[in-house]
Write a protein that holds these residues in place. Sequence first.
Motif, short mmCIF file in Angstrom:
data_model
loop_
_atom_site.label_atom_id
_atom_site.label_comp_id
_atom_site.label_asym_id
_atom_site.label_seq_id
_atom_site.Cartn_x
_atom_site.Cartn_y
_atom_site.Cartn_z
N GLY A 265 14.92 -119.04 3.06
CA GLY A 265 14.26 -118.72 4.32
C GLY A 265 13.38 -117.50 4.17
N SER A 266 12.55 -117.28 5.16
CA SER A 266 11.55 -116.20 5.09
C SER A 266 12.15 -114.83 5.39
N GLU A 267 13.43 -114.77 5.84
CA GLU A 267 14.04 -113.49 6.18
C GLU A 267 15.36 -113.34 5.43
N LEU A 268 15.55 -112.15 4.86
CA LEU A 268 16.81 -111.80 4.20
C LEU A 268 17.43 -110.66 4.99
N ARG A 269 18.64 -110.89 5.51
CA ARG A 269 19.32 -109.88 6.31
C ARG A 269 20.48 -109.31 5.49
N LEU A 270 20.44 -108.00 5.32
CA LEU A 270 21.51 -107.28 4.61
C LEU A 270 22.30 -106.50 5.65
N MET A 271 23.54 -106.88 5.88
CA MET A 271 24.35 -106.28 6.92
C MET A 271 25.41 -105.38 6.29
N ASP A 272 25.61 -104.19 6.92
CA ASP A 272 26.65 -103.26 6.47
C ASP A 272 26.51 -103.00 4.97
N VAL A 273 25.31 -102.56 4.55
CA VAL A 273 25.01 -102.46 3.12
C VAL A 273 25.86 -101.40 2.43
N GLN A 274 26.08 -101.65 1.15
CA GLN A 274 26.82 -100.72 0.31
C GLN A 274 25.92 -100.27 -0.85
N MET A 275 26.37 -99.25 -1.57
CA MET A 275 25.56 -98.70 -2.64
C MET A 275 25.28 -99.74 -3.73
N SER A 276 26.18 -100.73 -3.88
CA SER A 276 25.99 -101.77 -4.90
C SER A 276 24.80 -102.67 -4.59
N GLN A 277 24.31 -102.62 -3.35
CA GLN A 277 23.17 -103.46 -2.98
C GLN A 277 21.83 -102.75 -3.17
N SER A 278 21.85 -101.57 -3.75
CA SER A 278 20.60 -100.88 -4.08
C SER A 278 19.88 -101.63 -5.18
N GLY A 279 18.56 -101.59 -5.16
CA GLY A 279 17.78 -102.23 -6.22
C GLY A 279 16.43 -102.68 -5.73
N ASN A 280 15.73 -103.45 -6.57
CA ASN A 280 14.40 -103.97 -6.26
C ASN A 280 14.52 -105.41 -5.77
N TYR A 281 14.12 -105.61 -4.51
CA TYR A 281 14.17 -106.93 -3.90
C TYR A 281 12.77 -107.56 -3.94
#
Length: 468
Positions: free
Chosen positions: A231-247
């Motif tokens: 889909g055209s939207e990516l939702r990151l909820m309640d993010v943590q440090m492990s989700q850091s990076g280049n999207y």
Amino acid sequence: MIFTTTMSPTEKPFSSVNWSFNVSTPIIIFVINAENIIGPEYEGRITFFPSTASLELRSLTLDDTGEYTVNAVHDGTLLNGRTTLVIHEKVSSVLVNSSSTDLVEFSGSVSLSCSASGPSLSFLWLNGSSEVTASDRVQLTDGGSSLTIITVTRFDQGPFRCRVSNPVSTVISDPVNLSISYGPENMDLISSPPQGYFAVGSDISLTCSVGSRPPAHFKWFLNGDQLPDTGSELRLMDVQMSQSGNYSCQAFNSKTLRSQTSQPSAITVLGEPNLFSTDLVEFSASVSLSCSASGSSLSFLWLNGSSEVTASDRVQLTDGGSSLTIINVTRFDQGPFRCRVSNPVSTVTSDPVNLSINGPENINLILSPSQGYFAVGSDISLTCSVGSRPPAQFKWFLNGDQLLDTGSELRLMNVNMSNSGNYSCQASNNKTLRSQTSEPSAITVLVIACCVIVAAAVGGGYYIYKKK
């Protein structure tokens, strides 16, 4: 249709008038004072005007196309004239056919043909409301009835119409639309909120916008690894440090078989600062606070309340400012401490951390009622107030001997003389392992005296009896 001569009505009428078609076919023969002779093909179709020799012809057909001649005699003079009449059929049955209506931009061509019924036809093509003219990509052939577009673009979608004309009518075809697939192109990856640095627990939305027909299919990547999301939207909820990076997102068009990948969007999730040793003893303990965060080009600033913490004899800032050490803490070092982490594009401040540093100190023993002398049977309250964190524990003493009572208040009910003496309280802090004893408060319990006086005159004297 009226054939009008240049003659004007005169007093003398025409002696004779002869109208003919293609020389040999008589239309009407007029002779003054005689009956008109009308050709059989024109019975009921003509009206003759004797005063001007003009002729009206009705119910025209294609067979009426040809040369019309008039010969007239007026006042002994022979007059003649001729004209040509052309009868046209109206345009009808205009139809547009397309070699294809499902095309791919830059890799396909299309031919449109226009057919119609009628003579002397001329053709004009319209794209929307604009006339289509020949160019390097556009060819008009077969007298303009065929339109060929080479290497179609999205601007060639139409609607296309064919306008067919002749001298007597114009008819426009129904519209034909072309479905021209294009893209993906002009890709843009949008982060909301727009900053690249986020606190742990934040909600982030990434939206991939792209020009594509039909709509594109999407894939999402983190550091080059494909994610399960579509889909055209990516939702990151309640993010943590492990989700850091280049999207990044990739758009694919199933018609053009083309794909496009966005520029990466860096997301850095900042951890809340880690603070240690919050249970301290004033003047005899030190504390180290450390602040950790993810990201690049980080700078650290410590706050005690609203004031910036700077280095001094008791305060050390190390590890690029991420570590704060306070030597021989005092009560003024209780905080709240916050760590503010910044880089060129964002600033995040940690939750506050308070240090527990206190007493006991400033002990005060309050007597109520406040006088030091009390009658037997009175009720007395002694209250011990002290500054201490955590709250102090209390002991009570009478003349140096410990009483059984605890708590910050000592209540003496219905006192007697044995309750007299010097009272004091002692406050202890089980964290600082310190104690403080109040100044003694003297309490004296008195018996109220009662006197009975009996007087008698005995020999001019008196006798007093006193009883306690």
